[in-house]
Motif scaffolding. Structure first.
Motif, short mmCIF file in Angstrom:
data_model
loop_
_atom_site.label_atom_id
_atom_site.label_comp_id
_atom_site.label_asym_id
_atom_site.label_seq_id
_atom_site.Cartn_x
_atom_site.Cartn_y
_atom_site.Cartn_z
N GLU A 13 0.83 -1.21 0.00
CA GLU A 13 0.00 0.00 0.00
C GLU A 13 0.86 1.26 0.00
O GLU A 13 0.63 2.19 -0.78
CB GLU A 13 -0.92 0.01 1.23
N ALA A 14 1.85 1.30 0.84
CA ALA A 14 2.66 2.52 0.98
C ALA A 14 3.41 2.82 -0.30
O ALA A 14 3.46 3.97 -0.76
CB ALA A 14 3.64 2.37 2.15
N ALA A 15 3.94 1.77 -0.92
CA ALA A 15 4.70 1.98 -2.16
C ALA A 15 3.76 2.45 -3.27
O ALA A 15 4.10 3.35 -4.05
CB ALA A 15 5.40 0.68 -2.56
N LEU A 16 2.54 1.84 -3.33
CA LEU A 16 1.57 2.27 -4.35
C LEU A 16 1.15 3.72 -4.12
O LEU A 16 1.11 4.52 -5.06
CB LEU A 16 0.33 1.35 -4.32
N ASP A 17 0.87 4.04 -2.84
CA ASP A 17 0.49 5.42 -2.52
C ASP A 17 1.56 6.39 -2.98
O ASP A 17 1.26 7.41 -3.61
CB ASP A 17 0.29 5.57 -1.01
N GLN A 18 2.77 6.07 -2.69
CA GLN A 18 3.87 6.98 -3.02
C GLN A 18 4.01 7.12 -4.53
O GLN A 18 4.13 8.23 -5.06
CB GLN A 18 5.17 6.44 -2.42
N ALA A 19 3.94 5.99 -5.24
CA ALA A 19 4.11 6.03 -6.70
C ALA A 19 2.99 6.84 -7.37
O ALA A 19 3.23 7.68 -8.23
CB ALA A 19 4.13 4.60 -7.25
N SER A 59 -0.85 1.07 -16.97
CA SER A 59 -1.73 -0.11 -16.91
C SER A 59 -1.04 -1.31 -17.55
O SER A 59 -1.20 -2.44 -17.13
CB SER A 59 -3.08 0.18 -17.58
N GLY A 60 -0.22 -1.04 -18.57
CA GLY A 60 0.47 -2.12 -19.24
C GLY A 60 1.54 -2.76 -18.35
O GLY A 60 1.55 -3.96 -18.16
N ARG A 61 2.37 -1.89 -17.81
CA ARG A 61 3.52 -2.44 -17.10
C ARG A 61 3.24 -2.76 -15.63
O ARG A 61 3.50 -3.84 -15.15
CB ARG A 61 4.70 -1.48 -17.20
N TRP A 62 2.71 -1.78 -14.90
CA TRP A 62 2.52 -1.97 -13.45
C TRP A 62 1.48 -3.04 -13.17
O TRP A 62 1.67 -3.90 -12.34
CB TRP A 62 2.12 -0.65 -12.79
N LEU A 63 0.36 -2.92 -13.89
CA LEU A 63 -0.73 -3.86 -13.59
C LEU A 63 -0.30 -5.30 -13.91
O LEU A 63 -0.62 -6.25 -13.20
CB LEU A 63 -1.97 -3.46 -14.39
N LYS A 64 0.44 -5.39 -15.03
CA LYS A 64 0.88 -6.72 -15.44
C LYS A 64 1.87 -7.33 -14.43
O LYS A 64 1.81 -8.50 -14.10
CB LYS A 64 1.56 -6.63 -16.83
N ALA A 65 2.74 -6.47 -13.93
CA ALA A 65 3.79 -6.94 -13.03
C ALA A 65 3.29 -7.18 -11.61
O ALA A 65 3.96 -7.86 -10.82
CB ALA A 65 4.94 -5.93 -12.99
N ALA A 66 2.15 -6.60 -11.29
CA ALA A 66 1.66 -6.69 -9.90
C ALA A 66 1.24 -8.11 -9.55
O ALA A 66 0.63 -8.80 -10.37
CB ALA A 66 0.49 -5.74 -9.72
N LYS A 72 -5.93 -5.29 -7.09
CA LYS A 72 -7.11 -4.49 -6.76
C LYS A 72 -6.71 -3.10 -6.24
O LYS A 72 -7.22 -2.08 -6.70
CB LYS A 72 -7.97 -5.21 -5.73
N ALA A 73 -5.74 -3.09 -5.31
CA ALA A 73 -5.30 -1.82 -4.73
C ALA A 73 -4.68 -0.93 -5.81
O ALA A 73 -4.90 0.28 -5.86
CB ALA A 73 -4.30 -2.08 -3.61
N LEU A 74 -3.94 -1.54 -6.72
CA LEU A 74 -3.31 -0.76 -7.78
C LEU A 74 -4.38 -0.21 -8.74
O LEU A 74 -4.36 0.95 -9.13
CB LEU A 74 -2.32 -1.65 -8.54
N ASN A 79 -7.42 4.09 -11.31
CA ASN A 79 -8.66 4.77 -11.71
C ASN A 79 -8.77 6.16 -11.10
O ASN A 79 -9.24 7.10 -11.74
CB ASN A 79 -9.88 3.92 -11.31
N ALA A 80 -8.30 6.27 -9.84
CA ALA A 80 -8.35 7.57 -9.17
C ALA A 80 -7.44 8.57 -9.90
O ALA A 80 -7.80 9.72 -10.16
CB ALA A 80 -7.94 7.44 -7.70
N LEU A 81 -6.25 8.10 -10.27
CA LEU A 81 -5.32 8.98 -10.98
C LEU A 81 -5.89 9.40 -12.34
O LEU A 81 -5.83 10.55 -12.73
CB LEU A 81 -3.98 8.26 -11.19
N LYS A 82 -6.51 8.42 -13.02
CA LYS A 82 -7.08 8.72 -14.32
C LYS A 82 -8.16 9.81 -14.19
O LYS A 82 -8.24 10.74 -14.98
CB LYS A 82 -7.68 7.45 -14.92
#
Ligand SMILES: [Zn+2]
Length: 375
Positions: A13-19, A59-66, A72-74, A79-82
């Protein structure tokens, strides 16, 4: 365009929030710096572009690698960023300013200056008939209802049509009553061919008879010129409506009946007419027509000089000499076989009576305060 999306190494969560916070801050900083329309479009492509946009990249790279549990968290943060980016773009388009090579403007300022279509417009006056035109048309339509057609002819006439064929021979004293302007330098022409400004619309009677065998019923509205000094009731240029009726067995009774009907149609059915002997070169016998005073109903007032009657027009039976001129071109105008009557009235005089105007000059002054009353 800076499309450097780092690979994510941690998906907590913290890493996603920061990114995502970093991306959002970047988007907001860029949006705030947008200062011209092309930049707004570049911003849109940079973030939302279908091929190389950052969001596409993420969406291509991060979502795929997650890992499965972080997707779900990503996704939620994505979506919020979009939504944030789209909001920034909308805001930039709505309130953006242009500062570029074509000058600068501000969408807010343009909106403030925009035309408010709910305001009432400035009124443009529609055109309306001049009171003389209106009166002229009224007179014409009274006779049109009796089967008369309308004749027109030139304002610059020959001496022949204006005078000679109307039975004003050269030197006849009746010419003095209709002095007019004559075109200069015509001394070498025969008198009958010399040009002048017509003094009545009668020449059109002759021109019509030359072209058309009887029966004839025409009214001739038009402008005429006389060397009359301008005063309250006279103008050197004024308008006339003349009429001509020729057929077999036309009598003075027809003339009286026609004009009595016309005066009632123009001034109201209570109006009476009476005929007084007069003289015109082109009619024999001739008459002046008086109508009962429309202001006092015949009792006597200042307008009718207490007589109860107002003189309004001239008329008479067409003089056989006039038919003889017409017969030179149309033999059917044999005064032994046909007869006819003619009449003429001044349009200004009738308009002055109908509308209670006391100065003839007001019709020509172009004063909108005066003319506006007739709309
Ligand atoms: Zn009167």
């Amino acid at each position: 365009m800076n499309i450097e999306i780092p690979n994510l190494t941690a998906f907590d969560e913290a890493a996603l929030d920061q990114a995502f916070a970093q991306l959002e801050r970047q988007a907001r900083d860029e949006a705030a710096a947008l200062d011209y329309w092309a930049a707004v479009e570049a911003f849109r492509l940079e973030w939302l572009g279908q091929k190389q946009g950052r969001l596409k990249e993420i969406s291509g790279r991060w979502l795929k690698a997650a890992p499965a549990e972080a997707k779900k968290a990503l996704g939620m943060r994505f979506n919020a960023l979009k939504a944030v980016v789209e909001g920034l773009l909308d805001e930039a388009l709505r309130t953006g300013q242009y500062k570029g090579q074509y000058g600068s403007w501000d969408v807010r300022a343009l909106k403030a200056e925009a035309i408010d279509i709910t305001l009432p417009g400035s009124q443009r006056l529609a055109g309306a008939e001049h009171p003389i035109t209106k009166t002229l048309n009224e007179i014409t339509s009274v006779f049109a209802a009796l089967g008369y057609s309308v004749g027109v002819g030139p304002e610059v006439e020959t001496d022949y049509y204006n005078f000679e064929s109307m039975n004003f021979p050269p030197g006849h004293p009746a010419r003095d009553t209709q002095d007019t302007l004559v075109v200069a330098n015509q001394d070498r022409r025969p008198q009958r061919d010399r040009l002048l400004l017509r003094t009545h619309t009668s020449p059109v009677q002759m021109r019509t008879m030359e072209l058309q065998a009887p029966p004839v019923r025409i009214v001739i509205p038009g402008k005429v010129h006389r060397n009359d000094a301008a005063d309250a009731t006279h103008s050197p240029i004024f308008h006339q409506v003349e009429g001509l009726c020729v057929d077999t067995n036309i009598t003075f009774s027809d003339l009286k009946g026609t004009l009595d009907y016309a005066m009632k149609a123009l001034f109201g059915s209570a109006v009476k007419t009476r005929f007084f002997p007069s003289f015109f070169p082109f009619t024999e016998p001739s008459a002046d027509v008086q109508i009962s005073c429309i202001f006092c109903g015949g009792k006597g007032c200042r307008k009718c000089k207490n007589s109860g009657w107002i003189e309004l027009l001239g008329c008479g039976m067409v003089d056989p000499a006039v038919f003889a001129f017409a017969a030179e071109k149309q033999p059917a105008y044999d005064p032994k076989k046909i007869s006819g009557f003619a009449f003429g009235m001044g349009v200004e005089r009738i308009a002055m009576m109908k509308y209670g105007v006391s100065e003839i000059g007001q019709f020509y002054a172009g004063d909108m305060r005066f003319l506006g009353q007739f709309v």
